[in-house]
Design a protein around this motif. Structure first.
Motif, PDB file in Angstrom:
ATOM      1  N   ASP A 181       0.833  -1.202   0.000  1.00 59.58           N
ATOM      2  CA  ASP A 181       0.000   0.000   0.000  1.00 59.58           C
ATOM      3  C   ASP A 181       0.872   1.259   0.000  1.00 59.58           C
ATOM      4  OD1 ASP A 181      -2.232  -1.627   0.087  1.00 59.58           O
ATOM      5  OD2 ASP A 181      -2.364  -1.575   2.279  1.00 59.58           O
ATOM      6  N   ARG A 182       1.914   1.269   0.852  1.00 64.91           N
ATOM      7  CA  ARG A 182       2.821   2.422   0.900  1.00 64.91           C
ATOM      8  C   ARG A 182       3.556   2.582  -0.428  1.00 64.91           C
ATOM      9  NH1 ARG A 182       3.718   0.649   6.287  1.00 64.91           N
ATOM     10  NH2 ARG A 182       5.476  -0.654   5.602  1.00 64.91           N
ATOM     11  N   ASP A 185       1.430   4.251  -3.123  1.00 59.73           N
ATOM     12  CA  ASP A 185       1.335   5.689  -2.858  1.00 59.73           C
ATOM     13  C   ASP A 185       2.635   6.396  -3.223  1.00 59.73           C
ATOM     14  OD1 ASP A 185      -1.246   5.376  -1.927  1.00 59.73           O
ATOM     15  OD2 ASP A 185      -0.668   5.297   0.190  1.00 59.73           O
ATOM     16  N   GLU A 189       3.467   9.449  -5.930  1.00 56.71           N
ATOM     17  CA  GLU A 189       4.012  10.717  -5.431  1.00 56.71           C
ATOM     18  C   GLU A 189       5.343  11.082  -6.084  1.00 56.71           C
ATOM     19  OE1 GLU A 189       4.272  10.042  -1.269  1.00 56.71           O
ATOM     20  OE2 GLU A 189       2.094  10.039  -0.957  1.00 56.71           O
TER      21      GLU A 189
END
Length: 341
Positions: A181-182, A185, A189
């Protein structure tokens, strides 16, 4: 899921129409390697062939497009990239009930262990240099001149790929993995601006997707083009370079923890520099490229694992093993983006 038996008479008739000069089908036997598209050895009066098909069952959208594999290999045959000669492509409603294509059987060596046990340092260095040369040659091919200008979408390749593999990972997710999940993201970014660089990319460029000559370092064929498209060449390079970081003492059989100097295998830095010299492509945003590649492989393996749970993997026993590797890949990507690797 066990595949249904083929109607050999119907298949023989179809191959006679599909493959120039084909005659006298004797036998068809599935290769026991591979996780994606089932691949078979075909023996006939007219010679030996390879048949590569879509897997049976319900498939993910955009996956297992054997017609794309056929097209790219056909296009690259005259562009200084070693690929098997393709002979014919069936329709969706074929004699085996799914799309397939037929190509030549390339006899040679496939190396499953990147440490290349039993070889001299000079032999290992030559094999890695041969691999490097093939990748640079592939990325120097002009897609438009090869008739592949429409083989991929325009725009930021990494953005398209992150979206695609995020969707497929979430569609096949079986456990909560905070690292994944990180990572998704972080990739959004840190997505670099599109630099306009477009090459034909293999999508799964690694040692065991190449057939080498029986003696020497010549690459006779680069195989398994299912993930090929138009995209950023550094995606191929970073995907292969994961091998330098993955542990050797694992199902991945990476190069991590080995004495590369003693083995005669170039360092990741030297391999990347030689590729850049050969291809004329500058290597930048390397941590992002590596993190993306770890994520992509994790998403692919998650899909394999999910198919094994659904009883639809090409190699169920192996699928269960590599499904367990998804957390490791996510963890290694986290180390890359945190600067620890």
């Amino acid at each position: 899921m066990e595949e249904p038996a083929f109607d050999m008479e119907a298949l023989a008739d179809e191959l006679h129409e599909l493959v120039p000069g084909f005659s006298g089908l004797h036998a068809i036997e599935k290769f026991n390697t591979g996780q994606s598209n089932p691949t078979y050895r075909v023996e006939a009066d007219s010679g030996k062939y390879v048949l590569r098909a879509k897997p049976p069952g319900t498939l993910l959208k955009s996956a297992h497009q054997v017609d794309r594999e056929y097209r790219v290999m056909q296009a690259l045959a005259d562009n200084n990239v070693p690929v098997p000669k393709v002979h014919g492509l069936s329709g969706e409603h074929s004699a085996i009930g799914r799309m397939y294509f037929v190509m030549e059987l390339v006899e040679g060596r496939i190396f499953w262990d990147p440490a290349l046990p039993g070889m001299t340092a000079e032999e290992r260095a030559a094999i890695y240099d041969g691999m490097n040369d093939v990748l640079a040659r592939l990325h120097r091919v002009d897609p438009e001149a090869a008739g592949l200008a429409d083989f991929g979408r325009s725009g930021n390749y990494f953005a398209r790929q992150i979206r695609r593999w995020s969707e497929q990972y979430l569609a096949t997710k079986t456990d909560d993995l905070p690292d994944m999940d990180r990572l998704m993201d972080w990739l959004w970014e840190h997505l670099p601006d599109d630099d306009g660089r477009v090459s034909i990319v293999h999508g799964d460029f690694r040692l065991d997707n190449m057939i080498f000559s029986a003696h020497g370092e010549t690459v006779l064929a680069l195989i398994d083009w299912e993930l090929s498209t138009l995209g950023h060449p550094l995606a191929d390079l970073s995907y292969q370079c994961m091998q330098w970081r993955l542990p050797h003492a694992s199902g991945f059989r990476g190069l991590g923890g080995l004495d590369l100097t003693e083995l005669g295998i170039p360092s990741e830095e030297d391999y990347v520099a030689r590729y850049s010299e050969r291809s004329g492509i500058a290597v930048d945003n390397w941590p992002f490229c590596l993190a993306f590649s770890f994520f992509k492989l994790a998403a692919i393996l998650q899909g394999v694992y999910k198919r094994s749970l659904d009883g639809n993997a090409s190699n169920p026993e192996r699928a269960n093993e590599i499904g367990k590797a998804v957390p490791l890949l996510a963890s290694m990507a986290s180390e890359v983006i945190s600067g620890k690797a």
